[in-house]
Design a protein around this motif. Structure first.
Motif, PDB file in Angstrom:
ATOM      1  N   PRO A   1       0.830  -1.205   0.000  1.00 43.41           N
ATOM      2  CA  PRO A   1       0.000   0.000   0.000  1.00 43.41           C
ATOM      3  C   PRO A   1       0.860   1.249   0.000  1.00 43.41           C
ATOM      4  CG  PRO A   1      -0.008  -1.033   2.159  1.00 43.41           C
ATOM      5  CD  PRO A   1       0.705  -1.973   1.236  1.00 43.41           C
TER       6      PRO A   1
ATOM      7  N   ALA B   1       1.678   5.366   0.611  1.00 43.97           N
ATOM      8  CA  ALA B   1       1.439   6.332   1.671  1.00 43.97           C
ATOM      9  C   ALA B   1       0.621   7.499   1.145  1.00 43.97           C
ATOM     10  CB  ALA B   1       2.764   6.816   2.234  1.00 43.97           C
TER      11      ALA B   1
ATOM     12  N   GLY C   1      -2.773   9.650  -0.313  1.00 40.41           N
ATOM     13  CA  GLY C   1      -4.014  10.070   0.289  1.00 40.41           C
ATOM     14  C   GLY C   1      -3.908  11.547   0.531  1.00 40.41           C
ATOM     15  N   GLN C   2      -5.030  12.191   0.730  1.00 38.62           N
ATOM     16  CA  GLN C   2      -4.969  13.626   0.932  1.00 38.62           C
ATOM     17  C   GLN C   2      -5.588  13.958   2.275  1.00 38.62           C
ATOM     18  OE1 GLN C   2      -7.167  16.091  -1.776  1.00 38.62           O
ATOM     19  NE2 GLN C   2      -5.719  17.780  -1.580  1.00 38.62           N
ATOM     20  N   SER C   3      -4.958  14.881   2.959  1.00 37.55           N
ATOM     21  CA  SER C   3      -5.495  15.340   4.221  1.00 37.55           C
ATOM     22  C   SER C   3      -6.778  16.114   3.943  1.00 37.55           C
ATOM     23  CB  SER C   3      -4.478  16.233   4.904  1.00 37.55           C
ATOM     24  OG  SER C   3      -5.111  16.994   5.901  1.00 37.55           O
ATOM     25  N   GLN C   4      -7.780  15.898   4.791  1.00 33.54           N
ATOM     26  CA  GLN C   4      -9.029  16.619   4.544  1.00 33.54           C
ATOM     27  C   GLN C   4      -8.855  18.113   4.761  1.00 33.54           C
ATOM     28  OE1 GLN C   4     -11.265  14.439   7.766  1.00 33.54           O
ATOM     29  NE2 GLN C   4     -12.081  16.504   8.100  1.00 33.54           N
ATOM     30  N   PHE C   5      -7.864  18.501   5.556  1.00 35.08           N
ATOM     31  CA  PHE C   5      -7.614  19.941   5.731  1.00 35.08           C
ATOM     32  C   PHE C   5      -7.205  20.564   4.396  1.00 35.08           C
ATOM     33  CE2 PHE C   5      -6.398  18.149   9.960  1.00 35.08           C
ATOM     34  CZ  PHE C   5      -7.491  18.638  10.652  1.00 35.08           C
ATOM     35  N   ALA C   6      -6.275  19.878   3.700  1.00 40.24           N
ATOM     36  CA  ALA C   6      -5.810  20.394   2.414  1.00 40.24           C
ATOM     37  C   ALA C   6      -6.948  20.382   1.400  1.00 40.24           C
ATOM     38  CB  ALA C   6      -4.642  19.554   1.917  1.00 40.24           C
TER      39      ALA C   6
ATOM     40  N   ARG D   1      -9.464  23.148   2.187  1.00 46.13           N
ATOM     41  CA  ARG D   1      -8.859  24.441   1.894  1.00 46.13           C
ATOM     42  C   ARG D   1      -8.821  24.667   0.374  1.00 46.13           C
ATOM     43  NH1 ARG D   1      -5.917  29.240   3.767  1.00 46.13           N
ATOM     44  NH2 ARG D   1      -4.330  29.579   2.218  1.00 46.13           N
TER      45      ARG D   1
ATOM     46  N   SER E   1      -3.786  25.366  -4.726  1.00 44.02           N
ATOM     47  CA  SER E   1      -3.893  25.918  -3.375  1.00 44.02           C
ATOM     48  C   SER E   1      -2.538  26.092  -2.694  1.00 44.02           C
ATOM     49  CB  SER E   1      -4.814  25.055  -2.521  1.00 44.02           C
ATOM     50  OG  SER E   1      -4.350  23.738  -2.514  1.00 44.02           O
TER      51      SER E   1
ATOM     52  N   PRO F   1       0.791  28.274  -1.968  1.00 44.10           N
ATOM     53  CA  PRO F   1       0.847  29.748  -1.975  1.00 44.10           C
ATOM     54  C   PRO F   1       1.886  30.317  -2.932  1.00 44.10           C
ATOM     55  CG  PRO F   1       2.059  28.898  -0.102  1.00 44.10           C
ATOM     56  CD  PRO F   1       1.480  27.701  -0.802  1.00 44.10           C
TER      57      PRO F   1
ATOM     58  N   ALA G   1       8.679  22.984  -8.242  1.00 46.01           N
ATOM     59  CA  ALA G   1       8.259  21.644  -8.657  1.00 46.01           C
ATOM     60  C   ALA G   1       6.748  21.634  -8.877  1.00 46.01           C
ATOM     61  CB  ALA G   1       8.656  20.628  -7.594  1.00 46.01           C
TER      62      ALA G   1
ATOM     63  N   VAL H   1       4.825  24.299  -9.538  1.00 47.82           N
ATOM     64  CA  VAL H   1       4.499  25.117 -10.710  1.00 47.82           C
ATOM     65  C   VAL H   1       4.792  24.323 -11.979  1.00 47.82           C
ATOM     66  CG1 VAL H   1       4.950  27.264 -11.950  1.00 47.82           C
ATOM     67  CG2 VAL H   1       4.981  27.250  -9.461  1.00 47.82           C
TER      68      VAL H   1
ATOM     69  N   LEU I   1       8.503   7.473  -6.054  1.00 47.38           N
ATOM     70  CA  LEU I   1       7.830   7.387  -4.762  1.00 47.38           C
ATOM     71  C   LEU I   1       6.876   8.550  -4.534  1.00 47.38           C
ATOM     72  CD1 LEU I   1      10.804   6.196  -2.550  1.00 47.38           C
ATOM     73  CD2 LEU I   1       8.775   4.887  -3.158  1.00 47.38           C
TER      74      LEU I   1
ATOM     75  N   PHE J   1       5.872   1.779  -4.322  1.00 43.24           N
ATOM     76  CA  PHE J   1       6.415   0.920  -3.272  1.00 43.24           C
ATOM     77  C   PHE J   1       6.488  -0.535  -3.744  1.00 43.24           C
ATOM     78  CE2 PHE J   1       5.356   4.577  -0.681  1.00 43.24           C
ATOM     79  CZ  PHE J   1       6.481   4.673   0.111  1.00 43.24           C
TER      80      PHE J   1
ATOM     81  N   ALA K   1      -1.881  20.842   7.079  1.00 46.18           N
ATOM     82  CA  ALA K   1      -1.891  20.579   5.636  1.00 46.18           C
ATOM     83  C   ALA K   1      -2.729  21.624   4.921  1.00 46.18           C
ATOM     84  CB  ALA K   1      -2.458  19.186   5.377  1.00 46.18           C
ATOM     85  N   GLY K   2      -2.223  22.066   3.787  1.00 46.95           N
ATOM     86  CA  GLY K   2      -2.988  22.970   2.944  1.00 46.95           C
ATOM     87  C   GLY K   2      -2.902  24.430   3.317  1.00 46.95           C
ATOM     88  N   GLU K   3      -2.341  24.752   4.476  1.00 50.91           N
ATOM     89  CA  GLU K   3      -2.231  26.152   4.879  1.00 50.91           C
ATOM     90  C   GLU K   3      -0.756  26.536   4.866  1.00 50.91           C
ATOM     91  OE1 GLU K   3      -4.823  28.103   6.561  1.00 50.91           O
ATOM     92  OE2 GLU K   3      -6.368  26.575   6.321  1.00 50.91           O
ATOM     93  N   ALA K   4      -0.465  27.730   4.386  1.00 48.24           N
ATOM     94  CA  ALA K   4       0.915  28.191   4.432  1.00 48.24           C
ATOM     95  C   ALA K   4       1.164  28.830   5.788  1.00 48.24           C
ATOM     96  CB  ALA K   4       1.161  29.195   3.322  1.00 48.24           C
TER      97      ALA K   4
ATOM     98  N   ARG L   1       2.090   0.310   9.939  1.00 44.20           N
ATOM     99  CA  ARG L   1       0.986   1.019  10.566  1.00 44.20           C
ATOM    100  C   ARG L   1       0.345   0.141  11.633  1.00 44.20           C
ATOM    101  NH1 ARG L   1      -0.826   5.551   7.716  1.00 44.20           N
ATOM    102  NH2 ARG L   1       0.368   5.861   5.806  1.00 44.20           N
TER     103      ARG L   1
ATOM    104  N   PRO M   1      -1.532  12.041   6.153  1.00 44.48           N
ATOM    105  CA  PRO M   1      -2.962  12.284   5.910  1.00 44.48           C
ATOM    106  C   PRO M   1      -3.871  11.388   6.754  1.00 44.48           C
ATOM    107  CG  PRO M   1      -1.789  12.220   3.832  1.00 44.48           C
ATOM    108  CD  PRO M   1      -0.797  11.869   4.896  1.00 44.48           C
TER     109      PRO M   1
ATOM    110  N   ASP N   1      -4.292  13.055  10.002  1.00 41.32           N
ATOM    111  CA  ASP N   1      -5.175  14.219   9.876  1.00 41.32           C
ATOM    112  C   ASP N   1      -6.634  13.787   9.842  1.00 41.32           C
ATOM    113  OD1 ASP N   1      -2.929  15.703   9.721  1.00 41.32           O
ATOM    114  OD2 ASP N   1      -3.320  16.599   7.754  1.00 41.32           O
ATOM    115  N   ASN N   2      -6.895  12.812   8.979  1.00 44.53           N
ATOM    116  CA  ASN N   2      -8.290  12.466   8.722  1.00 44.53           C
ATOM    117  C   ASN N   2      -8.924  11.651   9.850  1.00 44.53           C
ATOM    118  OD1 ASN N   2      -7.869  13.784   6.355  1.00 44.53           O
ATOM    119  ND2 ASN N   2      -7.656  11.941   5.103  1.00 44.53           N
TER     120      ASN N   2
ATOM    121  N   PRO O   1      11.433  21.836 -13.137  1.00 45.88           N
ATOM    122  CA  PRO O   1      10.662  22.749 -12.303  1.00 45.88           C
ATOM    123  C   PRO O   1      10.533  24.107 -13.009  1.00 45.88           C
ATOM    124  CG  PRO O   1      12.842  22.386 -11.370  1.00 45.88           C
ATOM    125  CD  PRO O   1      12.700  21.461 -12.536  1.00 45.88           C
ATOM    126  N   VAL O   2       9.515  24.845 -12.660  1.00 50.42           N
ATOM    127  CA  VAL O   2       9.294  26.148 -13.295  1.00 50.42           C
ATOM    128  C   VAL O   2       9.295  27.227 -12.227  1.00 50.42           C
ATOM    129  CG1 VAL O   2       7.656  27.545 -14.595  1.00 50.42           C
ATOM    130  CG2 VAL O   2       7.938  25.133 -15.162  1.00 50.42           C
TER     131      VAL O   2
END
Lengths: 347, 531, 453
Positions: free
Chosen positions: A13, A15, A17-22, A25, A129, A131, A140, A142, A247, A254, B42-45, B234, B251, B254-255, C421-422
């Motif tokens: 498996p 690693a 996945g996306q954090s729900q915070f990200a 946002r 998202s 900054p 990277a 961009v 990776l 993996f 995550a997601g915030e600067a 894990r 993540p 976080d979740n 990269p850009v």
């Protein structure tokens, strides 16, 4: 095929996945950029790409809903045609659907937005998202956004080619990101000509995807429901060269890494490792050549390995000897620190 | 990567343990480093989630932002951080010794020696990984333009008093970390990666847990297996056994754990605000405190393993003897530290968002010079590094097989002895190429004067032999001596002086003018920063 | 990208001599009489850059304007001094040099009107003073020079220009944008996107701050033959095309000794006939100093000399013998150059130039033999893909270029698609190395001869 579930089925498996915070946002930011009929987004397109045009005070935002990707792609083409034939107006296409011909079959793509300028030209807009801090952003990220946008540009060019006269698809796209530490949008024009040229060439060569498929054994099928060994065999049949960079880019990495390590491939330590090893590709082959047990001494790679091994052994022996000496002569160690350095450094 | 390092990595694969990539420690380590293990949202600067910080490995200070999007809570965190970091820095800033420095006299334009203060030591900051260094930079950037109520009574959300100052120091540390060989701010993964070669790629070495597993696996276990476990294993809840060293979190954490805990905290807070009487408020405050404690426990559970790993890394590094030139480079760090202290004392404004043309060029020149210095000094200090240079044809070691006295032409002939060296190395020697050896810690130069046979080179020594007609004793190698010459210089020359920023030429935008005199504005703030 | 590239005017309508003269006249006019402080001239390979610099220097000197010339290496400075003295032996010239040993070419000692010194003050009042950017950076003056010429300005770093720009009032900047970019030995990403990024080229910074400066281009390559100019122009200068000064048939390469049917002889005949030859070895991953490829390069050179090559061109209607001095071998790395030199010595060839792309910049030969930078490599790094490196190697010849390479580079390129990269705000530099490599490879494939010793 879903690479993440495939990886889990293969026993490695990822690693990912996306954090729900990200996630939250990102969604909130995109909604903010597109609020008010895309007023802020259009303002940025005007400011960064088309200052000579009328400011976008009233813009068309056509409805693009339709059934299925084909239907949405057709709806998008129609909206693009209508917008292009209405000179003097700004049009925002929110989540259009584009079809790109890849090796004979259509791939459907969904850019964040496409803007039709008053002069009838088209611009791809990417909303991210991460900054833009003091005007610069993670190169990277961009770069990845530029490659993504280049594919949209190519797809738009296929749509444009079917119109007469063909509208211009702009090669500078607009990247919209949060400004500094806020979530106020800011934009930057990104020239994607290079990425477009590279992607174009890759797509042209991808006609060979058919060749790759032809080379696969009959009945190869990547379904996560298959038993692990059958899956492994199926995945192995696709030529893929693992390198550590995978990776961060691929859910199957993996799995590939495990196979690569098992095979003793030196590239599992990084692609540059291979640069000086010539035809030697496995850990054991390299070490055997370095020890003088295998390999042709006339091969410059083998000769260099032996010299490297000898120099390394000599240096480690010197260091060990120095350590022993200094242990027995700690009292004088500080006094001779400088002279000691030459000896240590050389022999 | 040199073949020598490649071999070390392959050897590590074979043995299942990291192999030495250096035989001495090439970076200064403070007796009292300040370790900082931050986490971010995550997601915030620049929205910190929490951190462990301190100088006592057994008693780190835990700082937590229970709701990272709340500006007041974030300020409280930064204020607490300032309370830990600034006193540590200031203790070093206050202890000075007198040193000499060459300066240009503004009136005569001559170079003169002046006596100035030099901090006797400097505060060293250690973070777990390269991303941590980046985060220090980001924190510095996010704080240094904040306005306190004292600076600007009108500021809508004034920062706590010491936060902008902390921002300036962290900015300085972040910037100094870009200078090759500097040790003010170090990432543990870089430190360990410099001294050991593991059986994985440098990319995977960015994982502190995996890196340590290769270097120091538990008794009886292989580094490779331990590293794999550190990366991927894990628990039943799907949480990593070895949490990432941050500042980014996993993540799954976080979740599954953090988001529900923050939600409970938010609910408790809303409930408290809606409390109608004192009794209810007390109860609800207790609930809020419990919710906060839960988040603190979560943050501690993700930072403490990393905190311990950093200290373990320090232990391992301390076992290596210090490289002879590491201290000299640390002195440069002390100058850098002192310089920043002086700029703050003299009331200079915070570092600008962007360097001007002259500052950028000066920084680049400094870093290129420091890189060359580091490359030379590491080779001189460490036979393993020198081995790499020898393999690359940039140095050679061998035995002196003959010495012939010779003299320069001219009115006052000086000694120019010819030294014949036999070596198995293959240096890239060409006509009159200069080579250097270390003579009592100072470089002595020689010229390539010819090749006798394969591996036998004749060198003409040209300096460091004194003023007399005969070379001073010990200044010329003797037959049978083992010598090591490098094709690279041991010391770096200073670069050309650039114009003052006020004198920026037209090719680079001309003098900055009035605009530069206006202090930089604070960052825009958005309503969504607060709940 | 090629779809957008400006295409050159059709054959026949183009008079190279007249076009070049028009461009030169415009450059000299802007330099001597223009209102702007700077003039920028792009010069593709062999377009007469040095001739232009010498001519501009002489005209500025004649107009009584004290001139300083900034070049990037001591060899470039010495070369300009020699050329100036050749054109006008009476002109008082100063050569400002470093205080190292052997700081300048001994040939300068024979020139009576060239004064040499390590101190700028000793050279005050001379019509033209020349030195390297590094040396000029240490010079201080009360009164700036009226004029400067900055040579190889695209190879000069922005910070290096910053150090010397205070020394002059106005300047002519000349260089080839297609050659190797300047580089820094440490990361400089933090300044990417700034107009004055110290690691960028001097011209990038100059134009970012002075976008209105007149920019010229020398439109004709006198070096590259008609067989090479279109490829080099399309692959490396897609937005600023140039033409060859000569036509197909103006130059001829012939051999007294007929082919023996071997790979090296056949690739020589192919190159003599078409201007290009690709000697392809079987695909294999090899170390940099691939012994087979190195031997193939050496054999090609040996046969080139043995077969009595003769070159006919607009310079000499009578065939001129192709001597060792007119041949060069180009490689990417120093150890490859050393290996080729050793292999040549084994074959009794000692006076053919063998060097890396960096050192071949600005040089010219009749025939070049190139060891392809990606030959036998298991990976393609940014270094090997750098456009300038391939451009230098593919643009040194007047008659023909022979590339020695392992098969499989096309697949290697496909395995390493460009994922650079850009940096926001930076100008995109064209062309992309990956793309240019593909373009050159596709062209060479038409001139492929398999290796058979």
């Amino acid at each position: 095929m879903n690479k993440a579930s495939l990886a889990t089925a293969l026993g490695s498996p990822s690693a990912f996945g996306q954090s729900q915070f990200a996630f939250m946002r990102g969604n909130a930011f995109e909604a903010r950029v597109k609020a008010d009929g895309g007023a802020e987004l259009l303002r940025l397109v005007h400011e960064k790409l088309d200052r000579g045009a009328e400011p976008p005070e009233r813009a068309q935002v056509p409805d693009l809903t339709a059934t299925g990707p084909e239907g949405r792609a057709a709806r998008t083409s129609l909206a693009l045609r209508e917008a292009t034939r209405a000179p003097g107006t700004w049009t925002l296409l929110d989540h259009p659907m584009l079809a790109l011909d890849v090796a004979g079959s259509p791939a459907f793509l969904e850019p964040d937005a496409v803007v039709v300028h008053p002069d009838g030209s088209w611009t791809v807009v990417e909303i991210k998202s991460f900054p833009m801090l003091d005007g610069s952003a993670d190169p990277a990220k961009v770069g990845a956004a530029a490659r993504q946008a280049a594919v949209y540009v190519l797809a738009l060019e296929q749509v444009a080619a079917r119109l007469d006269p063909s509208p211009r698809v702009r090669h500078r796209i607009l990247l919209v990101c949060p400004k500094d530490f806020s979530n106020l949008p800011t934009g930057s024009a990104v020239d994607v000509r290079k990425q477009r040229a590279v992607t174009g060439r890759q797509l042209a060569r991808l006609t060979r995807i058919q060749e790759i498929a032809d080379a696969l054994p009959e009945g190869v099928c990547f379904s996560p429901d298959l038993p692990a060994d059958e899956l492994t065999a199926a995945v192995e049949a696709v030529p893929a060269t693992y390198a550590p960079e995978c990776l961060s880019a691929c859910e199957l990495a993996f799995h590939c890494r495990a196979r690569s390590r098992e095979a003793g491939a030196v590239t599992s330590l990084g692609r540059p490792v291979r640069a000086e090893l010539g035809g030697l590709t496995t850990v054991e082959d390299v070490l055997a050549a370095a020890r003088g047990e295998a390999g042709d001494p006339a091969d410059p790679a083998v000769a260099a390995l032996r010299r490297a091994a000898a120099l390394r052994a000599e240096a480690l022996a010197t260091a060990a000897a120095t350590a022993t000496t200094s242990a027995t002569a700690t009292a004088t160690a500080t006094a001779t620190a400088t002279t000691g350095s030459e000896v240590a450094g050389c022999r | 990567m040199s073949l020598i390092t490649t071999l070390a990595r392959l050897e590590a694969v074979r043995t299942g343990r990291a192999q030495p990539a250096a035989t001495v420690r090439h970076r200064h380590l403070s007796d009292r480093p300040l370790v900082f293990v931050p986490l971010t949202t995550a997601g915030e600067a620049g929205a910190p989630l929490g951190a462990l910080v301190g100088t006592d490995r057994d008693a780190p200070r835990l700082l937590v932002v229970p709701q990272p999007r709340d500006r007041d809570l974030r300020f409280a965190f930064l204020s607490e951080l300032a309370d830990v970091v600034l006193p540590h820095i200031e203790a070093y800033a206050d202890a000075v010794e007198t040193a000499e420095r060459t300066e240009t006299d503004p009136e005569t334009g001559k170079r003169v020696k002046v006596e100035v203060d030099l901090c006797a030591d400097a505060a060293q900051l250690i973070v777990p990984s390269r991303a941590g260094v980046e985060f220090v930079r980001l924190l510095g950037r996010s704080m240094r333009f904040r306005r306190t109520a004292e600076q600007d009574p009108e500021a809508p959300h004034p920062a706590p008093p010491r936060v902008p100052l902390l921002g300036r120091w962290l900015t300085h540390y972040g910037e100094r970390a870009r200078v090759p060989g500097s040790s003010l701010l170090l990432a543990m993964t870089d430190l360990l990666g410099r001294h050991w070669a593991t059986g994985q790629s440098t990319l995977e070495d960015q994982h502190l847990g995996a890196l340590l597993a290769w270097i120091d696996p538990p008794e009886g276990a292989s580094g490779a297996e331990t590293a794999l476990r550190a990366e991927l294993a894990r628990d039943a809840d799907g949480q990593l056994l070895c949490p990432p060293a941050g500042p980014a979190t996993d993540p799954a954490f976080d979740n599954k754990l953090l988001a529900p805990a923050i939600e409970r905290y938010d609910r408790a807070r809303t409930a408290l605000a809606a409390a109608e009487d004192g009794l209810e408020a007390d109860e609800r405050l207790a609930a809020l405190t419990a919710a906060e404690r839960e988040i603190r426990a979560l943050v501690e559970s993700r930072t403490r393993p990393t905190w311990d790993a950093v200290w373990r890394g320090l232990d391992l590094l301390r076992e290596l003897p210090a490289g002879a030139h590491a201290e000299e480079r640390w002195t440069r760090d002390r100058w850098s530290f002192t310089g920043h202290r002086d700029r703050i004392l003299s009331g200079e404004p915070p570092q600008p968002r962007r360097d001007d043309a002259v500052t950028a060029a000066n920084k680049l020149a400094t870093r290129e010079r420091e890189q060359a210095r580091l490359d030379a000094q590491e080779a001189l200090d460490d036979p393993l590094v020198m081995a790499g240079r020898r393999l690359a044809g940039e140095a050679f070691a061998g035995e002196v097989v003959d010495v012939t006295m010779a003299y320069s032409e001219g009115k006052r002939p000086s000694p120019r002895p010819l030294v014949t060296v036999r070596t198995e190395d293959r240096p890239h020697l060409g006509d009159r190429v200069r080579v250097y050896r270390s003579l009592d810690g100072r470089p002595q130069a020689a010229e390539f004067a010819g090749q006798e046979t394969e591996g036998v080179f004749v060198l003409r020594i040209v300096d460091k032999m004194g003023r007399g007609k005969e070379p001073e004793p010990g200044s010329v190698p003797e037959k049978g001596d083992l010598v090591c010459f490098t094709l690279f210089e041991h010391e770096q020359r200073g670069g050309a002086k650039l114009p003052d920023p006020e004198q920026t030429p037209w090719t680079h935008g001309g003098p900055p003018g009035e605009a530069a005199a206006v202090p930089e504005a604070a960052d825009a703030q958005t309503e969504e920063d607060i709940l | 990208m090629t779809a957008e590239a400006v295409t050159a005017p059709p054959e026949g309508a183009f008079d190279p001599g007249a076009e070049a003269a028009r461009a030169t006249a415009a450059i000299l006019h802007d330099t001597l009489h223009g209102a702007e402080r700077g003039v920028v001239v792009d010069s593709p390979p062999g377009a007469g850059k040095s001739t232009l610099v010498v001519r501009a220097a002489l005209e500025l000197a004649e107009a009584g304007r004290p001139l300083m010339v900034v070049a990037q290496t001591n060899a470039q400075v010495d070369d300009l001094v020699l050329r100036l003295a050749e054109k006008n032996p009476e002109l008082p010239v100063g050569r400002l040099h470093s205080s190292d040993t052997d700081p300048y070419d001994k040939a300068l000692d024979d020139l009576p009107n060239v004064r040499k010194s390590a101190k700028a003050a000793d050279l005050a009042g001379l019509a033209v003073v020349l030195s390297t950017a590094a040396k000029w950076a240490h010079v201080k003056v009360d009164e700036p020079w009226r004029h400067a010429i900055v040579d190889e300005a695209y190879q000069m770093r922005s910070d290096s220009l910053l150090a010397v720009a205070g020394l002059f009032e106005r300047a002519l900047f000349v260089g080839d944008p297609g050659q190797l970019d300047p580089f820094a030995i440490v990361g400089s990403e933090q300044w990417a996107g700034l107009s004055y990024d110290p690691s960028a080229s001097a011209v990038t910074t100059l134009l970012a701050h002075n976008p209105g400066l007149p920019q010229h281009r020398l439109p004709v390559s006198w070096r590259l033959p008609a067989s090479a100019a279109p490829l080099v122009s399309d692959a490396f200068y897609p937005y600023t095309p140039f033409r060859s000064g000569t036509d197909h048939g103006d130059r001829r390469l012939s051999f007294a000794v007929p082919s023996d049917g071997s790979g090296p002889d056949r690739v020589l005949d192919e190159a003599a006939a078409s201007g290009w030859g690709l000697l392809e070895l079987p695909a294999r991953h090899t170390p940099r100093t691939d012994p087979e490829a190195v031997r193939a390069v050496a054999t090609v050179v040996r046969r080139l000399l043995d077969r009595g090559g003769a070159a006919t061109s607009e310079r000499s209607p009578d065939p001129a013998p192709l001597t060792a001095a007119r041949i060069a071998v180009g490689t990417a790395h120093r150890d490859q150059a050393a290996a080729v030199r050793a292999a040549l010595a084994d074959l009794g060839v000692t006076d053919v130039t063998v060097d890396t792309a960096n050192r071949l910049q600005g040089r010219e030969y009749d025939v070049t033999v190139v060891l392809h930078p990606l030959s036998g490599r298991p990976d393609a790094t940014a270094f090997h893909l750098e456009t300038g490196r391939l451009c230098v190697l593919a643009s040194r010849h007047r008659h023909a270029c022979i590339v020695v390479c392992r098969a499989g580079v096309g697949e290697l390129l496909d395995d390493y698609p460009s994922t650079e990269p850009v940096q926001l705000g930076t100008l995109v530099k064209f062309p992309d190395g990956w793309e240019a490599n593909h373009a050159v490879l596709a062209h060479l494939a038409e001139h492929r001869v398999p290796w058979r010793p």
